[in-house]
Design a protein around this motif. Structure first.
Motif, PDB file in Angstrom:
ATOM      1  N   LEU A  22       0.806  -1.216   0.000  1.00  0.00           N
ATOM      2  CA  LEU A  22       0.000   0.000   0.000  1.00  0.00           C
ATOM      3  C   LEU A  22       0.838   1.265   0.000  1.00  0.00           C
ATOM      4  CD1 LEU A  22      -2.790  -1.006   2.556  1.00  0.00           C
ATOM      5  CD2 LEU A  22      -2.863  -1.099   0.054  1.00  0.00           C
ATOM      6  N   SER A  23       2.153   1.119   0.146  1.00  0.00           N
ATOM      7  CA  SER A  23       3.023   2.297   0.179  1.00  0.00           C
ATOM      8  C   SER A  23       2.990   3.060  -1.142  1.00  0.00           C
ATOM      9  CB  SER A  23       4.462   1.885   0.500  1.00  0.00           C
ATOM     10  OG  SER A  23       4.965   1.010  -0.507  1.00  0.00           O
ATOM     11  N   ARG A  24       2.639   2.400  -2.251  1.00  0.00           N
ATOM     12  CA  ARG A  24       2.556   3.101  -3.542  1.00  0.00           C
ATOM     13  C   ARG A  24       1.499   4.194  -3.494  1.00  0.00           C
ATOM     14  NH1 ARG A  24       2.077  -0.156  -8.137  1.00  0.00           N
ATOM     15  NH2 ARG A  24       1.483   1.709  -9.261  1.00  0.00           N
ATOM     16  N   TYR A  25       0.525   4.048  -2.577  1.00  0.00           N
ATOM     17  CA  TYR A  25      -0.518   5.056  -2.412  1.00  0.00           C
ATOM     18  C   TYR A  25      -0.234   5.997  -1.239  1.00  0.00           C
ATOM     19  CZ  TYR A  25      -2.848   1.416  -5.132  1.00  0.00           C
ATOM     20  OH  TYR A  25      -3.144   0.454  -6.068  1.00  0.00           O
ATOM     21  N   GLY A  26       0.875   5.762  -0.549  1.00  0.00           N
ATOM     22  CA  GLY A  26       1.227   6.605   0.589  1.00  0.00           C
ATOM     23  C   GLY A  26       0.608   6.149   1.898  1.00  0.00           C
ATOM     24  N   TYR A  27       0.193   4.869   1.965  1.00  0.00           N
ATOM     25  CA  TYR A  27      -0.432   4.338   3.179  1.00  0.00           C
ATOM     26  C   TYR A  27       0.373   3.153   3.707  1.00  0.00           C
ATOM     27  CZ  TYR A  27      -4.490   7.166   1.924  1.00  0.00           C
ATOM     28  OH  TYR A  27      -5.323   8.215   1.617  1.00  0.00           O
ATOM     29  N   SER A  28       0.428   3.051   5.020  1.00  0.00           N
ATOM     30  CA  SER A  28       1.156   1.943   5.638  1.00  0.00           C
ATOM     31  C   SER A  28       0.235   0.785   6.005  1.00  0.00           C
ATOM     32  CB  SER A  28       1.889   2.427   6.893  1.00  0.00           C
ATOM     33  OG  SER A  28       0.965   2.976   7.827  1.00  0.00           O
ATOM     34  N   SER A  29      -1.073   1.060   6.108  1.00  0.00           N
ATOM     35  CA  SER A  29      -2.018   0.002   6.457  1.00  0.00           C
ATOM     36  C   SER A  29      -3.383   0.311   5.865  1.00  0.00           C
ATOM     37  CB  SER A  29      -2.126  -0.158   7.978  1.00  0.00           C
ATOM     38  OG  SER A  29      -2.646   1.036   8.552  1.00  0.00           O
ATOM     39  N   GLY A  30      -4.192  -0.718   5.748  1.00  0.00           N
ATOM     40  CA  GLY A  30      -5.537  -0.552   5.207  1.00  0.00           C
ATOM     41  C   GLY A  30      -5.985  -1.833   4.518  1.00  0.00           C
ATOM     42  N   ILE A  31      -7.229  -1.853   4.114  1.00  0.00           N
ATOM     43  CA  ILE A  31      -7.809  -2.998   3.416  1.00  0.00           C
ATOM     44  C   ILE A  31      -8.100  -2.582   1.984  1.00  0.00           C
ATOM     45  CG2 ILE A  31      -9.727  -4.641   3.336  1.00  0.00           C
ATOM     46  CD1 ILE A  31     -10.139  -4.065   6.336  1.00  0.00           C
ATOM     47  N   LEU A  32      -7.643  -3.384   1.021  1.00  0.00           N
ATOM     48  CA  LEU A  32      -7.887  -3.090  -0.384  1.00  0.00           C
ATOM     49  C   LEU A  32      -9.032  -3.971  -0.878  1.00  0.00           C
ATOM     50  CD1 LEU A  32      -6.706  -1.240  -2.573  1.00  0.00           C
ATOM     51  CD2 LEU A  32      -5.352  -3.189  -3.354  1.00  0.00           C
ATOM     52  N   HIS A  33     -10.190  -3.366  -1.090  1.00  0.00           N
ATOM     53  CA  HIS A  33     -11.355  -4.085  -1.608  1.00  0.00           C
ATOM     54  C   HIS A  33     -11.322  -4.038  -3.141  1.00  0.00           C
ATOM     55  CE1 HIS A  33     -13.140  -3.955   2.445  1.00  0.00           C
ATOM     56  NE2 HIS A  33     -12.770  -2.681   2.480  1.00  0.00           N
ATOM     57  N   GLN A  34     -11.522  -5.187  -3.791  1.00  0.00           N
ATOM     58  CA  GLN A  34     -11.458  -5.263  -5.248  1.00  0.00           C
ATOM     59  C   GLN A  34     -12.861  -5.264  -5.859  1.00  0.00           C
ATOM     60  OE1 GLN A  34      -8.554  -5.503  -6.962  1.00  0.00           O
ATOM     61  NE2 GLN A  34      -7.127  -5.802  -5.277  1.00  0.00           N
ATOM     62  N   ASN A  35     -13.013  -4.609  -7.020  1.00  0.00           N
ATOM     63  CA  ASN A  35     -14.259  -4.636  -7.788  1.00  0.00           C
ATOM     64  C   ASN A  35     -15.489  -4.384  -6.905  1.00  0.00           C
ATOM     65  OD1 ASN A  35     -12.988  -5.265 -10.329  1.00  0.00           O
ATOM     66  ND2 ASN A  35     -12.656  -7.318  -9.527  1.00  0.00           N
ATOM     67  N   VAL A  36     -15.575  -3.197  -6.353  1.00  0.00           N
ATOM     68  CA  VAL A  36     -16.593  -2.853  -5.362  1.00  0.00           C
ATOM     69  C   VAL A  36     -17.850  -2.301  -6.049  1.00  0.00           C
ATOM     70  CG1 VAL A  36     -17.106  -1.526  -3.284  1.00  0.00           C
ATOM     71  CG2 VAL A  36     -14.760  -2.311  -3.726  1.00  0.00           C
ATOM     72  N   GLU A  37     -18.978  -2.976  -5.827  1.00  0.00           N
ATOM     73  CA  GLU A  37     -20.259  -2.493  -6.354  1.00  0.00           C
ATOM     74  C   GLU A  37     -20.741  -1.329  -5.488  1.00  0.00           C
ATOM     75  OE1 GLU A  37     -21.805  -3.431  -9.010  1.00  0.00           O
ATOM     76  OE2 GLU A  37     -20.788  -5.288  -9.556  1.00  0.00           O
ATOM     77  N   LEU A  38     -21.108  -0.234  -6.151  1.00  0.00           N
ATOM     78  CA  LEU A  38     -21.513   0.974  -5.435  1.00  0.00           C
ATOM     79  C   LEU A  38     -22.824   1.510  -5.990  1.00  0.00           C
ATOM     80  CD1 LEU A  38     -18.046   2.793  -5.427  1.00  0.00           C
ATOM     81  CD2 LEU A  38     -19.121   1.708  -3.455  1.00  0.00           C
ATOM     82  N   ALA A  39     -23.641   2.060  -5.116  1.00  0.00           N
ATOM     83  CA  ALA A  39     -24.873   2.738  -5.508  1.00  0.00           C
ATOM     84  C   ALA A  39     -25.178   3.749  -4.418  1.00  0.00           C
ATOM     85  CB  ALA A  39     -26.025   1.752  -5.665  1.00  0.00           C
ATOM     86  N   GLY A  40     -25.730   4.895  -4.830  1.00  0.00           N
ATOM     87  CA  GLY A  40     -25.958   5.940  -3.841  1.00  0.00           C
ATOM     88  C   GLY A  40     -27.360   6.494  -3.854  1.00  0.00           C
ATOM     89  N   SER A  41     -27.740   7.062  -2.718  1.00  0.00           N
ATOM     90  CA  SER A  41     -29.007   7.777  -2.626  1.00  0.00           C
ATOM     91  C   SER A  41     -28.766   9.279  -2.721  1.00  0.00           C
ATOM     92  CB  SER A  41     -29.710   7.444  -1.303  1.00  0.00           C
ATOM     93  OG  SER A  41     -28.884   7.772  -0.194  1.00  0.00           O
ATOM     94  N   LEU A  42     -27.600   9.740  -2.257  1.00  0.00           N
ATOM     95  CA  LEU A  42     -27.266  11.157  -2.336  1.00  0.00           C
ATOM     96  C   LEU A  42     -26.845  11.538  -3.751  1.00  0.00           C
ATOM     97  CD1 LEU A  42     -25.225  11.479   0.997  1.00  0.00           C
ATOM     98  CD2 LEU A  42     -27.643  11.979   0.608  1.00  0.00           C
ATOM     99  N   LEU A  43     -26.141  10.644  -4.408  1.00  0.00           N
ATOM    100  CA  LEU A  43     -25.777  10.800  -5.814  1.00  0.00           C
ATOM    101  C   LEU A  43     -26.426   9.636  -6.559  1.00  0.00           C
ATOM    102  CD1 LEU A  43     -23.929  12.453  -7.812  1.00  0.00           C
ATOM    103  CD2 LEU A  43     -22.270  10.593  -7.527  1.00  0.00           C
ATOM    104  N   PRO A  44     -27.407   9.923  -7.427  1.00  0.00           N
ATOM    105  CA  PRO A  44     -28.172   8.838  -8.065  1.00  0.00           C
ATOM    106  C   PRO A  44     -27.396   8.132  -9.176  1.00  0.00           C
ATOM    107  CG  PRO A  44     -28.918  10.948  -8.894  1.00  0.00           C
ATOM    108  CD  PRO A  44     -27.904  11.255  -7.814  1.00  0.00           C
ATOM    109  N   CYS A  45     -26.347   7.437  -8.770  1.00  0.00           N
ATOM    110  CA  CYS A  45     -25.492   6.717  -9.710  1.00  0.00           C
ATOM    111  C   CYS A  45     -25.145   5.345  -9.134  1.00  0.00           C
ATOM    112  CB  CYS A  45     -24.190   7.483  -9.960  1.00  0.00           C
ATOM    113  SG  CYS A  45     -24.384   9.099 -10.716  1.00  0.00           S
ATOM    114  N   HIS A  46     -24.692   4.470 -10.014  1.00  0.00           N
ATOM    115  CA  HIS A  46     -24.247   3.157  -9.581  1.00  0.00           C
ATOM    116  C   HIS A  46     -23.104   2.714 -10.491  1.00  0.00           C
ATOM    117  CE1 HIS A  46     -27.196   2.333 -12.785  1.00  0.00           C
ATOM    118  NE2 HIS A  46     -26.399   1.307 -13.085  1.00  0.00           N
ATOM    119  N   GLY A  47     -22.307   1.789  -9.990  1.00  0.00           N
ATOM    120  CA  GLY A  47     -21.208   1.282 -10.796  1.00  0.00           C
ATOM    121  C   GLY A  47     -20.293   0.401  -9.977  1.00  0.00           C
ATOM    122  N   ARG A  48     -19.254  -0.071 -10.631  1.00  0.00           N
ATOM    123  CA  ARG A  48     -18.272  -0.931  -9.969  1.00  0.00           C
ATOM    124  C   ARG A  48     -16.912  -0.260 -10.029  1.00  0.00           C
ATOM    125  NH1 ARG A  48     -17.596  -6.768 -12.379  1.00  0.00           N
ATOM    126  NH2 ARG A  48     -19.620  -7.033 -11.370  1.00  0.00           N
TER     127      ARG A  48
END
Length: 198
Positions: free
Chosen positions: A58-84
């Motif tokens: 994760l250091s390539r992004y400037g982070y030392s720790s974290g969880i990398l979620h792959q291919n995340v399905e997203l949809a919103g109510s505040l922004l009426p959009c969806h995608g992966r």
């Protein structure tokens, strides 16, 4: 926001910035040109980057720790959009959207706003702030960082509203696209006011 009960694919934000007629062809006329070689290459590249990202530090992004979620399905109510989204880096304090591109000459406006939109949707899904995102490109995964400011989020909302307004009118919008843009567009044959050299 107009048509707030309707959700559009996040990819239409980038396509609208390229040419506002593309969302019209997709959503109103339901025209989806067949896949081309470059689209197949893009699919293979996304798969490759997904595999490689599992091994990357994760250091390539400037982070030392974290969880990398792959291919995340997203949809919103505040922004009426969806995608992966290709990947979401989640830390204790924030979330960071990551997108992959096979080829990139410059990080253009449409790609930036698409990344910001994924960040806005991820912010709602994970209930954590989103302050930056990354675009990885090329075979070696070179990295562009984008600071996600409020003005960019406002621009995303503006573009989404423009798309909804065009869809509500159900009339083909005017296009500011250049001849160079038209020559590489898979929808060119559907534009009656555009010259072709084929």
């Amino acid at each position: 926001m107009a048509m707030s009960s309707f959700s559009i694919p996040v990819s239409l934000i980038r396509q609208h910035c390229f040419c506002p007629r593309i969302p019209f062809f997709n959503e109103v006329l339901h025209i989806n040109p067949s896949d081309r070689l470059w689209q197949e290459q893009g699919t293979r590249y996304h798969l490759q980057q997904t595999i490689l990202n599992k091994r990357r530090n994760l250091s390539r992004y400037g982070y030392s720790s974290g969880i990398l979620h792959q291919n995340v399905e997203l949809a919103g109510s505040l922004l009426p959009c969806h995608g992966r989204c290709d990947a979401i880096l989640e830390t204790d304090e924030e979330i960071v959207p990551i997108e992959f591109k096979l080829q990139l000459h410059r990080f253009n406006r449409g790609q930036q706003l698409q990344l910001v939109a994924y960040g806005m949707l991820a912010q709602e899904k994970f209930n954590k702030p989103c302050n930056e995102g990354f675009l990885l490109y090329g075979n070696r995964g070179k990295t562009f960082r984008l600071e996600i400011k409020d003005e960019l989020k406002s621009k995303v909302k503006q573009v989404v509203n423009e798309i909804f307004e065009n869809l509500q009118r159900a009339l083909m919008p005017t296009s500011p696209a250049s001849e160079a843009q038209c020559s590489q567009c898979e929808y060119l044959n559907f534009c009656g006011d555009r010259e072709t050299n084929h």
